[in-house]
Design a protein around this motif. Structure first.
Motif, PDB file in Angstrom:
ATOM      1  N   PRO A  48       0.831  -1.204   0.000  1.00  0.00           N
ATOM      2  CA  PRO A  48       0.000   0.000   0.000  1.00  0.00           C
ATOM      3  C   PRO A  48       0.866   1.255   0.000  1.00  0.00           C
ATOM      4  N   GLU A  49       0.387   2.279  -0.681  1.00  0.00           N
ATOM      5  CA  GLU A  49       1.111   3.539  -0.718  1.00  0.00           C
ATOM      6  C   GLU A  49       0.855   4.289   0.572  1.00  0.00           C
ATOM      7  N   PRO A  50       1.829   5.076   1.041  1.00  0.00           N
ATOM      8  CA  PRO A  50       1.627   5.845   2.267  1.00  0.00           C
ATOM      9  C   PRO A  50       0.410   6.750   2.128  1.00  0.00           C
ATOM     10  N   GLY A  51      -0.401   6.789   3.168  1.00  0.00           N
ATOM     11  CA  GLY A  51      -1.571   7.644   3.167  1.00  0.00           C
ATOM     12  C   GLY A  51      -2.772   7.038   2.459  1.00  0.00           C
ATOM     13  N   SER A  52      -2.662   5.815   1.948  1.00  0.00           N
ATOM     14  CA  SER A  52      -3.772   5.209   1.230  1.00  0.00           C
ATOM     15  C   SER A  52      -4.847   4.698   2.182  1.00  0.00           C
ATOM     16  N   GLY A  53      -4.516   4.536   3.461  1.00  0.00           N
ATOM     17  CA  GLY A  53      -5.483   4.051   4.436  1.00  0.00           C
ATOM     18  C   GLY A  53      -5.439   2.544   4.616  1.00  0.00           C
ATOM     19  N   ASP A  54      -4.736   1.829   3.760  1.00  0.00           N
ATOM     20  CA  ASP A  54      -4.701   0.373   3.865  1.00  0.00           C
ATOM     21  C   ASP A  54      -4.111  -0.092   5.185  1.00  0.00           C
ATOM     22  N   ILE A  55      -3.045   0.512   5.630  1.00  0.00           N
ATOM     23  CA  ILE A  55      -2.410   0.100   6.887  1.00  0.00           C
ATOM     24  C   ILE A  55      -3.347   0.368   8.061  1.00  0.00           C
ATOM     25  N   ARG A  56      -4.112   1.432   7.975  1.00  0.00           N
ATOM     26  CA  ARG A  56      -5.058   1.731   9.061  1.00  0.00           C
ATOM     27  C   ARG A  56      -6.151   0.677   9.130  1.00  0.00           C
ATOM     28  N   ASP A  57      -6.614   0.228   7.963  1.00  0.00           N
ATOM     29  CA  ASP A  57      -7.613  -0.846   7.946  1.00  0.00           C
ATOM     30  C   ASP A  57      -7.051  -2.112   8.568  1.00  0.00           C
ATOM     31  N   ILE A  59      -4.676  -2.263  10.846  1.00  0.00           N
ATOM     32  CA  ILE A  59      -4.556  -2.026  12.292  1.00  0.00           C
ATOM     33  C   ILE A  59      -5.924  -2.168  12.957  1.00  0.00           C
ATOM     34  N   ARG A  60      -6.956  -1.614  12.333  1.00  0.00           N
ATOM     35  CA  ARG A  60      -8.310  -1.749  12.887  1.00  0.00           C
ATOM     36  C   ARG A  60      -8.723  -3.221  12.996  1.00  0.00           C
ATOM     37  N   ALA A  61      -8.375  -3.998  11.977  1.00  0.00           N
ATOM     38  CA  ALA A  61      -8.712  -5.423  11.992  1.00  0.00           C
ATOM     39  C   ALA A  61      -7.992  -6.142  13.127  1.00  0.00           C
ATOM     40  N   ILE A  62      -6.736  -5.775  13.370  1.00  0.00           N
ATOM     41  CA  ILE A  62      -5.963  -6.401  14.447  1.00  0.00           C
ATOM     42  C   ILE A  62      -6.529  -6.019  15.808  1.00  0.00           C
ATOM     43  N   LEU A  63      -6.860  -4.756  15.982  1.00  0.00           N
ATOM     44  CA  LEU A  63      -7.351  -4.276  17.275  1.00  0.00           C
ATOM     45  C   LEU A  63      -8.761  -4.757  17.585  1.00  0.00           C
ATOM     46  N   GLY A  64      -9.568  -4.937  16.554  1.00  0.00           N
ATOM     47  CA  GLY A  64     -10.939  -5.378  16.762  1.00  0.00           C
ATOM     48  C   GLY A  64     -11.709  -4.393  17.619  1.00  0.00           C
ATOM     49  N   PRO A  65     -12.425  -4.876  18.638  1.00  0.00           N
ATOM     50  CA  PRO A  65     -13.228  -3.981  19.467  1.00  0.00           C
ATOM     51  C   PRO A  65     -12.412  -2.973  20.268  1.00  0.00           C
ATOM     52  N   ASP A  66     -11.133  -3.255  20.487  1.00  0.00           N
ATOM     53  CA  ASP A  66     -10.298  -2.316  21.231  1.00  0.00           C
ATOM     54  C   ASP A  66     -10.017  -1.048  20.434  1.00  0.00           C
ATOM     55  N   HIS A  67     -10.270  -1.066  19.139  1.00  0.00           N
ATOM     56  CA  HIS A  67     -10.049   0.113  18.301  1.00  0.00           C
ATOM     57  C   HIS A  67     -10.871   1.295  18.796  1.00  0.00           C
ATOM     58  N   GLU A  68     -12.099   1.029  19.241  1.00  0.00           N
ATOM     59  CA  GLU A  68     -12.965   2.113  19.708  1.00  0.00           C
ATOM     60  C   GLU A  68     -12.394   2.804  20.931  1.00  0.00           C
TER      61      GLU A  68
END
Length: 95
Positions: A48-57, A59-68
């Motif tokens: 993924p290119e920097p700033g594309s948001g892919d890495i954030r997605d 991270i959200r998947a890894i964190l699961g409910p703790d993301h909130e």
């Protein structure tokens, strides 16, 4: 060397009579097109290119409910209360 193998729910079963020199090596596997439901597109295989948001997605998947918990941090009062509760449990045995 070409051999017939069986794919079974995530693993590939090779014939039992084969013996290998090494415990780990790379194989090339040919998968019949009619067995593939969806193939990754070219863009999915690229980093993924920097700033594309892919890495954030990811991270959200890894964190699961703790993301909130991270996206809506506690207020200063809540933080103070959490800290005091922690200190009580640590030093006074959680009275």
């Amino acid at each position: 060397m070409q051999v017939d193998a069986v794919y079974d729910n995530g693993s590939v079963k090779l014939p039992d009579h084969l013996r290998f020199k090494h415990q780990r090596f790379t194989l090339r596997i040919e998968i019949p097109d009619e067995e593939v439901v969806s193939a990754p597109s070219e863009t999915e295989s690229q980093d993924p290119e920097p700033g594309s948001g892919d890495i954030r997605d990811q991270i959200r998947a890894i964190l699961g409910p703790d993301h909130e918990k991270l996206t809506s941090p506690p207020t200063a009062e809540e933080t103070k209360e959490i800290w005091h509760r922690h200190l009580e449990e640590k030093h006074l045995g959680g009275r």
